[in-house]
Write a protein that holds these residues in place. Sequence first.
Motif, PDB file in Angstrom:
ATOM      1  N   PRO A 193       0.831  -1.212   0.000  1.00 38.72           N
ATOM      2  CA  PRO A 193       0.000   0.000   0.000  1.00 38.72           C
ATOM      3  C   PRO A 193       0.861   1.256   0.000  1.00 38.72           C
ATOM      4  N   ARG A 194       0.351   2.309  -0.655  1.00 41.88           N
ATOM      5  CA  ARG A 194       1.093   3.570  -0.757  1.00 41.88           C
ATOM      6  C   ARG A 194       0.474   4.673   0.101  1.00 41.88           C
ATOM      7  N   SER A 195      -0.836   4.757   0.109  1.00 42.70           N
ATOM      8  CA  SER A 195      -1.553   5.767   0.883  1.00 42.70           C
ATOM      9  C   SER A 195      -3.004   5.313   1.015  1.00 42.70           C
ATOM     10  N   ALA A 196      -3.744   6.008   1.860  1.00 51.38           N
ATOM     11  CA  ALA A 196      -5.145   5.642   2.060  1.00 51.38           C
ATOM     12  C   ALA A 196      -5.988   6.902   2.208  1.00 51.38           C
ATOM     13  N   HIS A 197      -7.239   6.777   1.796  1.00 46.50           N
ATOM     14  CA  HIS A 197      -8.192   7.886   1.903  1.00 46.50           C
ATOM     15  C   HIS A 197      -9.509   7.333   2.434  1.00 46.50           C
ATOM     16  N   ALA A 211      -8.749   5.654  10.525  1.00 49.87           N
ATOM     17  CA  ALA A 211      -7.484   6.183  10.015  1.00 49.87           C
ATOM     18  C   ALA A 211      -6.321   5.757  10.897  1.00 49.87           C
ATOM     19  N   GLY A 212      -6.510   5.781  12.217  1.00 48.98           N
ATOM     20  CA  GLY A 212      -5.450   5.336  13.107  1.00 48.98           C
ATOM     21  C   GLY A 212      -5.120   3.866  12.917  1.00 48.98           C
ATOM     22  N   TRP A 213      -6.156   3.053  12.711  1.00 48.92           N
ATOM     23  CA  TRP A 213      -5.929   1.630  12.474  1.00 48.92           C
ATOM     24  C   TRP A 213      -5.132   1.400  11.192  1.00 48.92           C
ATOM     25  N   LEU A 214      -5.499   2.111  10.125  1.00 52.95           N
ATOM     26  CA  LEU A 214      -4.780   1.968   8.851  1.00 52.95           C
ATOM     27  C   LEU A 214      -3.327   2.397   8.989  1.00 52.95           C
ATOM     28  N   ARG A 215      -3.112   3.494   9.685  1.00 50.26           N
ATOM     29  CA  ARG A 215      -1.736   3.954   9.862  1.00 50.26           C
ATOM     30  C   ARG A 215      -0.931   2.967  10.693  1.00 50.26           C
ATOM     31  N   ALA A 216      -1.552   2.398  11.744  1.00 51.12           N
ATOM     32  CA  ALA A 216      -0.842   1.448  12.593  1.00 51.12           C
ATOM     33  C   ALA A 216      -0.510   0.163  11.840  1.00 51.12           C
ATOM     34  N   GLY A 219       1.208   1.547   7.905  1.00 50.03           N
ATOM     35  CA  GLY A 219       2.322   2.482   7.947  1.00 50.03           C
ATOM     36  C   GLY A 219       2.317   3.477   6.812  1.00 50.03           C
ATOM     37  N   VAL A 220       1.122   3.894   6.363  1.00 48.58           N
ATOM     38  CA  VAL A 220       1.010   4.831   5.246  1.00 48.58           C
ATOM     39  C   VAL A 220       0.256   6.083   5.701  1.00 48.58           C
ATOM     40  N   PRO A 221       0.435   7.204   4.982  1.00 47.88           N
ATOM     41  CA  PRO A 221      -0.362   8.393   5.313  1.00 47.88           C
ATOM     42  C   PRO A 221      -1.837   8.156   5.008  1.00 47.88           C
ATOM     43  N   VAL A 222      -2.692   8.694   5.855  1.00 52.69           N
ATOM     44  CA  VAL A 222      -4.135   8.500   5.719  1.00 52.69           C
ATOM     45  C   VAL A 222      -4.811   9.858   5.746  1.00 52.69           C
ATOM     46  N   ASP A 223      -5.704  10.069   4.795  1.00 54.17           N
ATOM     47  CA  ASP A 223      -6.446  11.321   4.708  1.00 54.17           C
ATOM     48  C   ASP A 223      -7.927  11.039   4.935  1.00 54.17           C
ATOM     49  N   VAL A 224      -8.586  11.924   5.703  1.00 51.73           N
ATOM     50  CA  VAL A 224     -10.026  11.833   5.917  1.00 51.73           C
ATOM     51  C   VAL A 224     -10.656  13.099   5.367  1.00 51.73           C
ATOM     52  N   THR A 336      -3.258  15.703  19.688  1.00 51.70           N
ATOM     53  CA  THR A 336      -3.545  16.048  18.315  1.00 51.70           C
ATOM     54  C   THR A 336      -2.333  15.902  17.418  1.00 51.70           C
ATOM     55  N   SER A 337      -1.225  15.373  17.928  1.00 45.91           N
ATOM     56  CA  SER A 337      -0.045  15.225  17.113  1.00 45.91           C
ATOM     57  C   SER A 337      -0.155  13.984  16.251  1.00 45.91           C
ATOM     58  N   GLY A 338       0.694  13.918  15.220  1.00 43.71           N
ATOM     59  CA  GLY A 338       0.671  12.751  14.348  1.00 43.71           C
ATOM     60  C   GLY A 338      -0.029  13.028  13.042  1.00 43.71           C
ATOM     61  N   PRO A 339       0.409  12.393  11.954  1.00 43.78           N
ATOM     62  CA  PRO A 339      -0.129  12.655  10.616  1.00 43.78           C
ATOM     63  C   PRO A 339      -1.614  12.390  10.499  1.00 43.78           C
ATOM     64  N   VAL A 340      -2.129  11.355  11.185  1.00 48.15           N
ATOM     65  CA  VAL A 340      -3.527  11.022  11.012  1.00 48.15           C
ATOM     66  C   VAL A 340      -4.408  12.119  11.569  1.00 48.15           C
ATOM     67  N   ALA A 341      -4.081  12.588  12.784  1.00 51.65           N
ATOM     68  CA  ALA A 341      -4.906  13.623  13.394  1.00 51.65           C
ATOM     69  C   ALA A 341      -4.865  14.895  12.573  1.00 51.65           C
TER      70      ALA A 341
END
Length: 345
Positions: A193-197, A211-216, A219-224, A336-341
């Motif tokens: 996987p490369r990224s997720a939306h 989104a947190g589950w996908l990132r965990a 290990g890809v960036p996740v956008d909501v 609120t830190s972290g890419p997903v948040a």
Amino acid sequence: MTTLWDTTGSAVVKALSAERRAAGALAFGLALTLVVVVDEKNVAAAESAATAAAAAHPCRLLIVVRRQIDAPHPRLDAEVSIGGRLGPGEAIVMRMYGRLALHAESVVLPLLASDAPVVTWWQDEPPTRIAFDPLGVFADRRVTDCDRAPDPLAALRLRAADFEPGDTDLSWTRISGWRTLLAAAFDGRSDRPRSAHIDADPSDPSAQLFAGWLRAKLGVPVDVAGTGKRGIQAVRVAVDDGEVAVSRADARSGTITRPGVPDRRLPLRQLDVGDLLAEELRRLDHDVIYAEALSAWSGIPDLAGRSGHREHIWQDPMAQAPAAAAVPAAASATATSGPVAEGGS
């Protein structure tokens, strides 16, 4: 059914014993004790959900209604039934007035089913810290619902800051079907996987936990990103040759889309609160996957490794206390830190 007005805890225990004798059984196969904490205005909804959950999991149902904490005199009214309007099992509805409502455990503890796990569910807005409520401290599992809070994401950040093993939230349970279908979509695939939306309202706590589950896990960036519709509408994961997606087809099914493979439609039912609670009662151990997802979303590391031990912290809701004292110091700095948040809100 036995109704007791202005009664005592010992009288409730005796009424339960009498109801069990009248029902012709002195012992029931109780899997757990379910303690429901609810305000008066939401009692009907809580009873309906708890009854549905109790039908799936034989339990002793204890519904605690905290009423009029500022009443000048403590009072307890109770309704005790077996096989009545609250399902086939044992059920007790307790309405507590005055200072008794702040010490509900004094009535509830003698009513717990012996040698059975205890699950506490807050049907209304969850407490700021679970240690403030003794009904949560003595429970083996604690179920909240951030979606009922005025600010769901702020409530979810509090749940992360206050987390101990055994905690869970119905916002997490709502995405069980989505996680199952997405895992099935990747069955037999070896591409990275490369990224997720996620196609959902960024203020939806279920979408953020997804989104947190996908990132965990990936290990890809996740956008909501918002859709204007309530609930998650789709999740898309970019892979080498296109994207793997799960999208909602209707209220009862979802569609799996994969490169080079015909689409498949599978069940993806929208569960009501009773079904969600029943789903959560299927497991009475620590949900490590939820802890990992919450940790990845909030940026607070190693939630799953916390001790799981709580001691009751007395807080008088009638007293004015600084809001900052209610939350562990780490919350404001890391929640609120972290890419997903950042990407989701």
